[in-house]
Scaffold this motif. Structure first.
Motif, mmCIF file in Angstrom:
data_model
loop_
_atom_site.group_PDB
_atom_site.id
_atom_site.type_symbol
_atom_site.label_atom_id
_atom_site.label_comp_id
_atom_site.label_asym_id
_atom_site.label_seq_id
_atom_site.Cartn_x
_atom_site.Cartn_y
_atom_site.Cartn_z
ATOM 1 N N ASP A 211 -17.231 15.827 -40.457
ATOM 2 C CA ASP A 211 -18.661 15.025 -40.498
ATOM 3 C C ASP A 211 -19.535 14.516 -39.609
ATOM 4 O OD1 ASP A 211 -19.763 17.346 -42.067
ATOM 5 O OD2 ASP A 211 -20.689 15.874 -43.607
ATOM 6 N N LEU A 212 -17.962 13.833 -40.246
ATOM 7 C CA LEU A 212 -17.625 12.253 -38.997
ATOM 8 C C LEU A 212 -18.059 12.707 -37.511
ATOM 9 C CD1 LEU A 212 -17.196 9.206 -38.232
ATOM 10 C CD2 LEU A 212 -14.475 9.386 -38.631
ATOM 11 N N MET A 213 -16.477 14.054 -37.272
ATOM 12 C CA MET A 213 -16.690 14.353 -35.192
ATOM 13 C C MET A 213 -17.722 15.288 -35.048
ATOM 14 S SD MET A 213 -14.097 14.825 -32.982
ATOM 15 C CE MET A 213 -12.369 14.169 -34.200
ATOM 16 N N ALA A 214 -18.062 15.830 -35.752
ATOM 17 C CA ALA A 214 -19.120 16.218 -35.415
ATOM 18 C C ALA A 214 -20.125 15.011 -35.095
ATOM 19 C CB ALA A 214 -20.192 16.757 -36.697
ATOM 20 N N ASP A 215 -20.502 14.370 -35.879
ATOM 21 C CA ASP A 215 -21.720 12.861 -35.877
ATOM 22 C C ASP A 215 -21.440 12.934 -33.783
ATOM 23 O OD1 ASP A 215 -23.803 11.473 -35.588
ATOM 24 O OD2 ASP A 215 -21.950 9.541 -36.243
ATOM 25 N N ARG A 216 -19.492 12.438 -33.746
ATOM 26 C CA ARG A 216 -19.513 11.719 -32.758
ATOM 27 C C ARG A 216 -19.544 12.250 -31.609
ATOM 28 N NH1 ARG A 216 -13.035 9.532 -32.605
ATOM 29 N NH2 ARG A 216 -13.983 9.220 -30.282
ATOM 30 N N VAL A 217 -19.781 13.879 -31.542
ATOM 31 C CA VAL A 217 -20.082 14.675 -30.675
ATOM 32 C C VAL A 217 -21.878 14.806 -30.479
ATOM 33 C CG1 VAL A 217 -20.240 17.157 -30.235
ATOM 34 C CG2 VAL A 217 -18.319 16.753 -30.764
ATOM 35 N N ARG A 218 -22.367 14.459 -31.090
ATOM 36 C CA ARG A 218 -23.606 14.472 -30.861
ATOM 37 C C ARG A 218 -23.853 12.776 -29.952
ATOM 38 N NH1 ARG A 218 -23.619 17.726 -35.834
ATOM 39 N NH2 ARG A 218 -24.904 19.629 -35.677
ATOM 40 N N ARG A 219 -23.947 11.583 -30.944
ATOM 41 C CA ARG A 219 -23.429 11.095 -30.103
ATOM 42 C C ARG A 219 -23.258 10.820 -28.451
ATOM 43 N NH1 ARG A 219 -20.901 6.913 -32.193
ATOM 44 N NH2 ARG A 219 -20.230 8.054 -34.013
ATOM 45 N N THR A 220 -21.687 11.127 -28.753
ATOM 46 C CA THR A 220 -21.700 11.732 -26.945
ATOM 47 C C THR A 220 -22.638 11.946 -25.820
ATOM 48 O OG1 THR A 220 -18.962 11.355 -28.000
ATOM 49 C CG2 THR A 220 -19.495 11.795 -25.610
ATOM 50 N N ALA A 221 -22.735 13.331 -26.867
ATOM 51 C CA ALA A 221 -23.969 14.772 -25.613
ATOM 52 C C ALA A 221 -24.722 13.617 -25.317
ATOM 53 C CB ALA A 221 -23.990 15.242 -26.308
ATOM 54 N N ASP A 222 -25.687 12.693 -26.078
ATOM 55 C CA ASP A 222 -26.542 11.995 -26.407
ATOM 56 C C ASP A 222 -26.422 10.667 -25.347
ATOM 57 O OD1 ASP A 222 -29.453 11.780 -27.031
ATOM 58 O OD2 ASP A 222 -28.647 9.776 -27.652
ATOM 59 N N GLN A 223 -25.447 10.168 -25.068
ATOM 60 C CA GLN A 223 -25.094 9.558 -23.958
ATOM 61 C C GLN A 223 -24.981 9.938 -22.858
ATOM 62 O OE1 GLN A 223 -21.564 7.195 -25.157
ATOM 63 N NE2 GLN A 223 -22.091 5.134 -23.804
ATOM 64 N N LEU A 224 -24.438 10.689 -22.914
ATOM 65 C CA LEU A 224 -24.113 11.284 -21.464
ATOM 66 C C LEU A 224 -25.031 12.067 -20.944
ATOM 67 C CD1 LEU A 224 -20.919 13.419 -21.859
ATOM 68 C CD2 LEU A 224 -21.564 11.366 -20.353
ATOM 69 N N GLN A 225 -25.928 12.133 -21.983
ATOM 70 C CA GLN A 225 -27.823 12.568 -20.991
ATOM 71 C C GLN A 225 -28.628 11.746 -20.582
ATOM 72 O OE1 GLN A 225 -28.973 17.014 -23.072
ATOM 73 N NE2 GLN A 225 -27.203 16.000 -24.527
ATOM 74 N N ARG A 226 -28.854 10.181 -21.830
ATOM 75 C CA ARG A 226 -29.404 9.476 -21.463
ATOM 76 C C ARG A 226 -29.570 8.839 -20.347
ATOM 77 N NH1 ARG A 226 -28.128 5.139 -24.666
ATOM 78 N NH2 ARG A 226 -27.173 6.365 -26.246
ATOM 79 N N GLN A 227 -27.464 9.174 -19.928
ATOM 80 C CA GLN A 227 -27.043 7.640 -18.832
ATOM 81 C C GLN A 227 -27.772 8.669 -17.095
ATOM 82 O OE1 GLN A 227 -22.997 7.960 -19.229
ATOM 83 N NE2 GLN A 227 -22.919 5.737 -20.599
ATOM 84 N N GLN A 228 -28.093 10.063 -17.760
ATOM 85 C CA GLN A 228 -28.503 10.721 -16.196
ATOM 86 C C GLN A 228 -30.005 11.303 -16.057
ATOM 87 O OE1 GLN A 228 -26.811 12.769 -13.363
ATOM 88 N NE2 GLN A 228 -24.622 10.735 -15.205
ATOM 89 N N GLY A 229 -30.993 10.843 -17.222
ATOM 90 C CA GLY A 229 -31.943 10.275 -17.282
ATOM 91 C C GLY A 229 -33.201 11.101 -17.912
ATOM 92 N N VAL A 230 -32.009 12.407 -18.741
ATOM 93 C CA VAL A 230 -32.563 13.354 -19.494
ATOM 94 C C VAL A 230 -33.325 13.468 -20.137
ATOM 95 C CG1 VAL A 230 -32.157 15.669 -20.139
ATOM 96 C CG2 VAL A 230 -30.244 15.335 -18.512
#
Length: 223
Positions: free
Chosen positions: A149-168
Motif C-alpha cells: 500500500d505504501l509503495m502504491a501510494d508513492r507511485v500515485r503521488r509521484t505520478a500526480d506531482q509530475l503531471q501537476r508540474q506540466q500543468g495537466v
C-alpha cells in the motif's frame, strides 16, 4: 640404566598418546557443538510472506491529446518508466530468468521493490505495457500489505506531482488502477527440516574427518 631409559621413553609415549587423545576428543566436541548449532539454527528458520501488486496506467477516454506526458500507449510506457525511476533511482534491477520470481525466492526476507513490467526474459526486455509491478516481502501478512500500500501510494503521488508540474488538468491525468484490486499475499515456506538434516550429516562427517586427521598427525609426531 637401560631400564630407567625404557621407563622414561614409555612415559613420554604415554604422555604424547594422552595428548593426542585429548586433541581428538576436543576436535570431536567442538565439531559436534558447531554442527548442532547450525542444525538448530536452520531448523528454526521460518518462511516469509510475499506479495505482488501491479499498477496499470491509462488515460481517461475523453482526454486523448490533452496530456502531453501520455498521449499514446508508447508515451504511457515512458511515463510509467519515469515514475519508476523517480522512486527507485537509476540503478537497474537484477536480471532474472523469469519475471515471476518473487523477492522471497531471491533470498530477500524483508523489503519492497518497484519495477517496470517486463514481458521479456533474462536476455531480452519487453517494456511494452504501461504497468508497474510492486513486490514486497516480510515476516507477516500485515507487514507485506502495508509495504504494498505504501509503495502504491508513492507511485500515485509521484505520478500526480509530475503531471501537476506540466500543468495537466486533474480530469486529464493518468488513471492508475490496481491489478488485481486486492494485493496477492502468500506464505513462502522453507525446507528447514531438510536443510537441518543435511547440515547435521555434513557437519558430522567433517567432524570425524578432522578428528581422524588430528589422530594421524599425533601418531606421526609420536613416532
Amino acid at each position: 640404566m637401560s631400564h630407567i631409559k625404557c621407563r622414561e621413553a614409555d612415559g613420554v609415549l604415554r604422555h604424547r598418546g594422552g595428548r593426542v587423545r585429548r586433541a581428538v576428543v576436543l576436535t570431536v566436541a567442538i565439531g559436534l557443538l558447531l554442527t548442532s548449532g547450525a542444525a538448530l539454527a536452520l531448523r528454526a528458520d521460518r518462511g516469509v510472506y510475499d506479495g505482488q501488486l501491479q499498477l496499470a496506467m491509462f488515460l481517461p477516454p475523453r482526454s486523448a491529446g490533452s496530456n502531453p506526458l501520455a498521449v499514446n500507449s508508447s508515451q504511457a510506457v515512458l511515463f510509467a518508466s519515469v515514475v519508476e525511476r523517480r522512486i527507485s533511482g537509476v540503478r537497474p534491477p537484477p536480471r532474472l530468468t523469469s519475471q515471476s520470481i518473487s523477492l522471497a525466492e531471491q533470498g530477500i526476507r524483508t523489503g519492497s521493490q518497484l519495477r517496470m513490467y517486463n514481458g521479456g526474459g533474462q536476455w531480452a526486455n519487453d517494456f511494452s505495457r504501461p504497468y508497474l509491478r510492486i513486490d514486497a516481502v516480510g515476516e507477516n501478512e500485515r507487514e507485506v500489505r502495508a509495504q504494498l500500500d505504501l509503495m502504491a501510494d508513492r507511485v500515485r503521488r509521484t505520478a500526480d506531482q509530475l503531471q501537476r508540474q506540466q500543468g495537466v488538468r486533474a480530469r486529464d491525468r493518468v488513471i492508475i488502477a490496481s491489478l488485481p484490486n486486492r494485493p496477492q499475499v502468500g506464505y513462502e515456506g522453507t525446507r528447514s527440516g531438510s536443510a537441518a538434516a543435511v547440515a547435521a550429516l555434513l557437519g558430522t562427517a567433517l567432524t570425524w574427518a578432522a578428528a581422524a586427521a588430528v589422530a594421524r598427525r599425533g601418531r606421526r609426531t609420536s613416532s
